[in-house]
Write a protein that holds these residues in place. Structure first.
Motif, PDB file in Angstrom:
ATOM      1  N   UNK A  82       0.832  -1.206   0.000  1.00  0.00           N
ATOM      2  CA  UNK A  82       0.000   0.000   0.000  1.00  0.00           C
ATOM      3  C   UNK A  82       0.869   1.259   0.000  1.00  0.00           C
ATOM      4  N   UNK A  83       1.975   1.237   0.757  1.00  0.00           N
ATOM      5  CA  UNK A  83       2.866   2.399   0.773  1.00  0.00           C
ATOM      6  C   UNK A  83       3.646   2.527  -0.532  1.00  0.00           C
ATOM      7  N   UNK A  84       3.965   1.389  -1.148  1.00  0.00           N
ATOM      8  CA  UNK A  84       4.656   1.431  -2.434  1.00  0.00           C
ATOM      9  C   UNK A  84       3.752   2.048  -3.505  1.00  0.00           C
ATOM     10  N   UNK A  85       2.453   1.705  -3.448  1.00  0.00           N
ATOM     11  CA  UNK A  85       1.509   2.331  -4.371  1.00  0.00           C
ATOM     12  C   UNK A  85       1.395   3.823  -4.130  1.00  0.00           C
ATOM     13  N   UNK A  86       1.513   4.225  -2.868  1.00  0.00           N
ATOM     14  CA  UNK A  86       1.461   5.644  -2.522  1.00  0.00           C
ATOM     15  C   UNK A  86       2.642   6.410  -3.116  1.00  0.00           C
ATOM     16  N   UNK A  87       3.757   5.710  -3.350  1.00  0.00           N
ATOM     17  CA  UNK A  87       4.921   6.343  -3.953  1.00  0.00           C
ATOM     18  C   UNK A  87       4.574   6.932  -5.330  1.00  0.00           C
ATOM     19  N   UNK A  88       3.878   6.141  -6.147  1.00  0.00           N
ATOM     20  CA  UNK A  88       3.458   6.638  -7.452  1.00  0.00           C
ATOM     21  C   UNK A  88       2.341   7.659  -7.324  1.00  0.00           C
ATOM     22  N   UNK A  89       1.494   7.497  -6.312  1.00  0.00           N
ATOM     23  CA  UNK A  89       0.409   8.454  -6.096  1.00  0.00           C
ATOM     24  C   UNK A  89       0.963   9.837  -5.759  1.00  0.00           C
ATOM     25  N   UNK A  90       2.024   9.892  -4.944  1.00  0.00           N
ATOM     26  CA  UNK A  90       2.656  11.175  -4.619  1.00  0.00           C
ATOM     27  C   UNK A  90       3.223  11.813  -5.880  1.00  0.00           C
ATOM     28  N   UNK A  91       3.883  11.007  -6.701  1.00  0.00           N
ATOM     29  CA  UNK A  91       4.459  11.497  -7.960  1.00  0.00           C
ATOM     30  C   UNK A  91       3.367  12.107  -8.846  1.00  0.00           C
ATOM     31  N   UNK A  92       2.311  11.351  -9.084  1.00  0.00           N
ATOM     32  CA  UNK A  92       1.231  11.825  -9.963  1.00  0.00           C
ATOM     33  C   UNK A  92       0.446  12.945  -9.306  1.00  0.00           C
ATOM     34  N   UNK A  93       0.277  12.874  -7.975  1.00  0.00           N
ATOM     35  CA  UNK A  93      -0.470  13.917  -7.281  1.00  0.00           C
ATOM     36  C   UNK A  93       0.184  15.280  -7.429  1.00  0.00           C
ATOM     37  N   UNK A  94       1.511  15.325  -7.275  1.00  0.00           N
ATOM     38  CA  UNK A  94       2.220  16.601  -7.464  1.00  0.00           C
ATOM     39  C   UNK A  94       2.149  17.052  -8.921  1.00  0.00           C
ATOM     40  N   UNK A  95       2.186  16.090  -9.838  1.00  0.00           N
ATOM     41  CA  UNK A  95       2.070  16.428 -11.254  1.00  0.00           C
ATOM     42  C   UNK A  95       0.734  17.096 -11.547  1.00  0.00           C
ATOM     43  N   UNK A  96      -0.350  16.517 -11.019  1.00  0.00           N
ATOM     44  CA  UNK A  96      -1.678  17.064 -11.348  1.00  0.00           C
ATOM     45  C   UNK A  96      -1.933  18.403 -10.649  1.00  0.00           C
ATOM     46  N   UNK A  97      -1.325  18.611  -9.474  1.00  0.00           N
ATOM     47  CA  UNK A  97      -1.471  19.913  -8.815  1.00  0.00           C
ATOM     48  C   UNK A  97      -0.715  20.997  -9.568  1.00  0.00           C
TER      49      UNK A  97
END
Length: 513
Positions: A82-97
Motif C-alpha cells: 500500500x505504501x509502495x503504491x502511494x509512492x506513485x500516487x505522490x508522484x502523480x499527485x504533485x504532477x496534477x497539482x
C-alpha cells in the motif's frame, strides 16, 4: 511556411482574409498589439519536433524507472504494497497539482522557459533522490513528488507547441511519433532500471544516469526549439492576430461546455487508471505468478532478480510503437470517410482491451504464456489511442486555450486515473490479504483480484469515447471557425445571423481533417 504581410487586415466573418464588415467597422490595429508576421522553415519545425520527442522519451522513462526496480525499493526502504503504491500516487499527485499552473502560464508566457524550468526541476530532484538513505523514506517520497512537478510542465506544454507547428495530416503524423515515446519511454524506464540493477547491484544508479541525458535535452531545447505564436499552424500565410486574453475562469467555463473535450477527458482518465495500475504493479504481479508456477524463487532480500521487468518493458516498447502507428494511421484514413472516426477508434480499442485484460489476469495462474499474449494484445490496443486522443483535443479546442485544456485533461486524468490506481490496487490487495495465510499463493491471488477493477474502468472509458463521437463535429466547427471568441461564442452566434449562416454552411468542410 511562407512570409506573411504585417499590414492590419480588415476583419470580417471569415477572419483576417475574409470579407470586410463594412466601412468604419474594422478600425485600426491597436498600437500596443501590432500584428507580427511569423514563419518557420519546414525543416526547423521537424527538428524541433525531434527534440520534443527525445525529451518526451526521457519524461516517461522518469515515470516508470522506479517501477522497474520496485521490489528493491520496497526492500531498501522497508515499505508495504500500500505504501509502495502511494509512492506513485505522490508522484502523480504533485504532477496534477502543478499541471493547471503550467497550463495557465503556458497560455500566457514563454513556453520554452516553462519547459526549461521543468527539465531542471525533475532532473535535479531525480539526482537528489538517489542519495537518500534508507532511514529517510519520507524524503524519497517528497523527491518523487518534485520530479512529478517538473514533468507536469512538459506533459502540459509540449503538445501545444506541436499543435502550433503542424496542422491536419502532418499534425496527426507528428503527434503519432511524439506519443510513440509514451510506451517506448515507459518500457525503457523498466529496462534501464532493471539493467542497471543487474550491472551494479544498486537500484539507485539508474537515477544517476538520467540527469546526463536530461542535460543534453535541455541544451537541444534551448538551441533548436522555437516558441511559435498560438494558432500559428492554422494561420500560415497570414498575420498572427492579437486577441483579447480571457481569464482562467472563462477558459475553464468554455472547456466545461465543450462536451467533446469533457467526454474524451473522462475516456483518457479511464486509460490512465489502467495504464497507471499496470505500469506500477504488473511487474510484481508477473514475478509472483512465476513463484506460484515454481519458475522463480521468492525474494527475501535485495537485490531481487526480476526478469519480468525486462520482459514487460520490451513488450511495452514493441506494442507501443506498433499500436501508436496503427491507431494514428487508421484515424488518418478512416476520418476521410467518417468525420467521427477518432473517438470511434478510441472506443473500439478500449472495449476490445477489457476482455484481453480479463483473460490475461484469469489465465496467469494456469498458463503464463497465454497471460503474456493477452497482456501484450491489451497493451497494443491501449497504445492505439495516445496520438488519437491528443488530436481530438487539438481539433475541438481553440488555439489560445489549448495549454489550459491540456492541463485540465492531465489534472482530471491523473487525479482520477494513475494517481489513484496504484495506491487503490495496493490497498485492495493488502485488504484482501488480511485474514488469509501469509503465503505467496495468497499474495498473488490478492493482487490478481485487485486488478479486476481495471477491466471495469477500461470498459467505462470506451463508453465515454462513444459519447465524444456525438459532439465531435459540432465542437470542431466552433473551434476552427475563424474569428470565433470562445468567451461568448454561443451569444455571439445568436446575435450575428450572418455568422450563424456561415457556421451551418461550412460545417462539412470544417469537419474534414
Amino acid at each position: 511556411a511562407g512570409g506573411m504581410s504585417a499590414e492590419c487586415p480588415e476583419l470580417g466573418p471569415q477572419g483576417p482574409q475574409g470579407p470586410s464588415l463594412g466601412p468604419g467597422r474594422h478600425g485600426a490595429c491597436p498600437p500596443s498589439h501590432t500584428p507580427v508576421p511569423w514563419s518557420l522553415p519546414r525543416w526547423r519545425a521537424y527538428v524541433a519536433a525531434a527534440v520534443l520527442c527525445y525529451i518526451n522519451l526521457l519524461n516517461y522513462m522518469n515515470w516508470f524507472i522506479i517501477a522497474g526496480v520496485l521490489l528493491d525499493v520496497q526492500k531498501f526502504y522497508q515499505i508495504s504494497d500500500s505504501k509502495a503504491g502511494l509512492l506513485q500516487t505522490v508522484f502523480i499527485g504533485c504532477l496534477l497539482l502543478s499541471a493547471p499552473v503550467f497550463g495557465y502560464l503556458g497560455d500566457r508566457h514563454s513556453r520554452k522557459a516553462m519547459l526549461s524550468f521543468g527539465i531542471l526541476l525533475w532532473s535535479g530532484a531525480g539526482l537528489f533522490s538517489s542519495f537518500i538513505s534508507s532511514q529517510y523514506s519520507w524524503l524519497f517520497f517528497l523527491a518523487r513528488g518534485v520530479v512529478g512537478t517538473g514533468t507536469a510542465s512538459y506533459s502540459t506544454i509540449a503538445p501545444t507547441i506541436l499543435g502550433d507547428l503542424f496542422v491536419s495530416d502532418q499534425r496527426t503524423c507528428v503527434l503519432a511519433i511524439f506519443y510513440i515515446f509514451i510506451p517506448v519511454g515507459s518500457g525503457l524506464g523498466y529496462v534501464l532500471g532493471s539493467a542497471v540493477m543487474q550491472l551494479t547491484g544498486k537500484w539507485y544508479w539508474a537515477l544517476r544516469i538520467m540527469p546526463c541525458l536530461e542535460a543534453v535535452a535541455l541544451i537541444l531545447l534551448i538551441l533548436l526549439v522555437p516558441d511559435p505564436p498560438r494558432g500559428a499552424a492554422e494561420k500560415q500565410g497570414e498575420v498572427t492576430m492579437w486577441h483579447p486574453r480571457s481569464s482562467w475562469y472563462e477558459d475553464i467555463r468554455y472547456l466545461g461546455r465543450n462536451w467533446s473535450f469533457v467526454w474524451s477527458t473522462l475516456g483518457v482518465t479511464a486509460m490512465a487508471f489502467v495504464t497507471g495500475a499496470l505500469g506500477f504493479w504488473v511487474s510484481k504481479f508477473l514475478f509472483e505468478a512465476r513463484v506460484v508456477h515454481g519458475l522463480q524463487l521468492p525474494c527475501f532480500q535485495e537485490p531481487c532478480s526480476n526478469q519480468d521487468s525486462l520482459i514487460f518493458g520490451a513488450l511495452t516498447i514493441a506494442t507501443g510503437i506498433i499500436g501508436v502507428i496503427l491507431g494514428a494511421e487508421t484515424a488518418r484514413r478512416y476520418k476521410k470517410i467518417n468525420p467521427r472516426a477518432e473517438p470511434l477508434i478510441c472506443a473500439s480499442s478500449l472495449l476490445a482491451t477489457a476482455p484481453c485484460l480479463y483473460l490475461a489476469l484469469i489465465l496467469a495462474p494456469t498458463t503464463l504464456p497465454a497471460s503474456y499474449v493477452f497482456l501484450a494484445l491489451g497493451e497494443l490496443l491501449l497504445s492505439c489511442n495516445w496520438a488519437v486522443v491528443a488530436d481530438i483535443l487539438l481539433s475541438v479546442v481553440v488555439p489560445r486555450c489549448r495549454g489550459t485544456a491540456e492541463a485540465l485533461q492531465i489534472t482530471v486524468g491523473h487525479l482520477l486515473g494513475d494517481a489513484s490506481s496504484p495506491y487503490l490496487i495496493g490497498l485492495i490487495s493488502s485488504a484482501l490479504r488480511a485474514g488469509r495465510p501469509d503465503s505467496y499463493v495468497w499474495r498473488f491471488l490478492s493482487l490478481q483480484q485487485s486488478f479486476l477493477s481495471c477491466v471495469f474502468a477500461i470498459a467505462v472509458g470506451g463508453g465515454c469515447f462513444l459519447l465524444t463521437a456525438l459532439y465531435l463535429e459540432r465542437d470542431q466547427v466552433q473551434a476552427w471557425q475563424p474569428g470565433t471568441d470562445h468567451r461568448g461564442s454561443a451569444d455571439m452566434q445568436g446575435r450575428d445571423p450572418e455568422r450563424q449562416g456561415l457556421l451551418s454552411g461550412t460545417s462539412t468542410s470544417a469537419e474534414e481533417p
